[in-house]
Design a protein around this motif. Structure first.
Motif, short mmCIF file in Angstrom:
data_model
loop_
_atom_site.label_atom_id
_atom_site.label_comp_id
_atom_site.label_asym_id
_atom_site.label_seq_id
_atom_site.Cartn_x
_atom_site.Cartn_y
_atom_site.Cartn_z
N ALA A 169 -7.92 -6.10 -25.92
CA ALA A 169 -7.84 -4.73 -25.06
C ALA A 169 -7.72 -3.62 -26.03
O ALA A 169 -8.15 -2.83 -25.67
CB ALA A 169 -6.24 -5.03 -24.29
N PRO A 176 -5.40 -3.62 -19.83
CA PRO A 176 -5.16 -4.92 -19.24
C PRO A 176 -4.93 -4.88 -17.70
O PRO A 176 -5.61 -5.91 -17.15
CB PRO A 176 -3.75 -5.40 -19.67
CG PRO A 176 -3.62 -4.77 -21.12
CD PRO A 176 -4.30 -3.35 -21.09
N THR A 179 -8.52 -4.81 -16.48
CA THR A 179 -9.47 -5.64 -17.04
C THR A 179 -9.65 -7.04 -16.46
O THR A 179 -8.51 -7.59 -16.05
CB THR A 179 -9.47 -5.91 -18.51
OG1 THR A 179 -9.32 -4.43 -19.10
CG2 THR A 179 -10.54 -6.54 -19.20
N ALA A 193 -5.22 -15.27 -19.73
CA ALA A 193 -5.19 -13.64 -19.20
C ALA A 193 -4.07 -13.28 -18.47
O ALA A 193 -3.66 -12.18 -18.49
CB ALA A 193 -6.47 -13.59 -18.19
N TRP A 198 -3.74 -9.32 -17.66
CA TRP A 198 -4.88 -8.98 -17.06
C TRP A 198 -5.20 -9.87 -15.77
O TRP A 198 -4.40 -10.47 -15.47
CB TRP A 198 -6.15 -9.64 -18.18
CG TRP A 198 -6.17 -9.42 -19.50
CD1 TRP A 198 -5.16 -8.63 -20.21
CD2 TRP A 198 -7.23 -8.99 -20.38
NE1 TRP A 198 -5.60 -8.34 -21.35
CE2 TRP A 198 -6.87 -8.55 -21.35
CE3 TRP A 198 -8.55 -9.55 -20.13
CZ2 TRP A 198 -7.81 -8.22 -22.60
CZ3 TRP A 198 -9.73 -9.58 -21.02
CH2 TRP A 198 -9.17 -8.81 -22.43
#
Length: 235
Positions: A169, A176, A179, A193, A198
């Protein structure tokens, strides 16, 4: 709102089972067709489970590579193969990986995201030289800047550790919360993630099952769903 997409590589951007199957057929021809998929799943399991030992200096890369195929065969009750045989399999497997190419649907998806000016990146686990060679073979620099490609061994971190997502990131200048990470491995990709805050898309095209409710934001089950999913995200 999702504004950027980061991809896994192995078995996400190309069909990793095909080069594996080609290598098995050449080196261990007694493996039946019906056992090929279960063997591949065990191979991925032992690779993911034991690569951290390489990162920690507990195992050599060569030993891990020989172990993952020999143990996978053992899991399915096939005869033991020696470390030498395991390393020969690795050589043939690497030769097969020289022929990998992007799945057509992945190529279409990358074209779409590039046309929409969506920032993109790569996080992949594995040895730096080995994974970098795949990135080159797949010609990913046509869509993704090389500065937005991270290979775990070069960082000291690996999926599912949140630190590698945090590093990405920062390196890719992505937020985050904005994304989306796309990967086929639930533990490494989805949970990793999630731990880093994320969004995630579980690319579950191998039909894996888990014992708990998935924490992924999106789940798809085939390459054919990838482009239409991205079109809906960035409509």
């Amino acid at each position: 709102m999702i504004k950027a997409v980061v991809f896994d590589v192995d078995d996400t951007m190309y069909d990793q089972q095909q080069p594996f199957k080609n290598a098995v057929n050449k080196v261990v021809p007694l493996v039946s067709d019906e056992d090929m998929h279960p063997l591949y799943i065990r191979f991925r399991h032992h690779s993911d489970e034991n690569f951290p030992k390489v990162m920690a200096g507990e195992w050599t890369l060569e030993y891990m590579r020989a172990h993952r195929i020999s143990q996978s065969l053992k899991d399915l009750d096939y005869p033991h193969i020696t470390e030498e045989d395991g390393l020969f399999f690795q050589k043939v497997y690497e030769d097969e990986l020289n022929n990998i190419c992007l799945h057509d649907e992945v190529r279409k998806t990358l074209d779409f995201l590039k046309e929409k000016h969506v920032p993109m990146g790569i996080i992949t686990n594995g040895p730096t030289d080995h994974q970098s060679k795949k990135l080159s073979q797949l010609q990913l620099a046509n869509w993704i800047p090389t500065k937005n490609m991270i290979v775990s061994q070069a960082t000291g971190f690996q999926k599912p550790e949140k630190e590698i997502f945090q590093l990405a990131a920062a390196t890719f200048s992505m937020e985050p919360a904005e994304t989306l990470y796309v990967g086929d491995n639930y533990d490494n990709d989805v949970l990793g993630a999630h731990r880093a805050d994320w969004h995630s898309l579980w690319f579950n095209h191998r039909g894996r099952t888990i014992d708990t409710t998935p924490v992924s934001d999106i789940e798809i089950s085939s390459f054919d769903q990838l482009l239409e999913t991205m079109e809906s995200v960035f409509a």
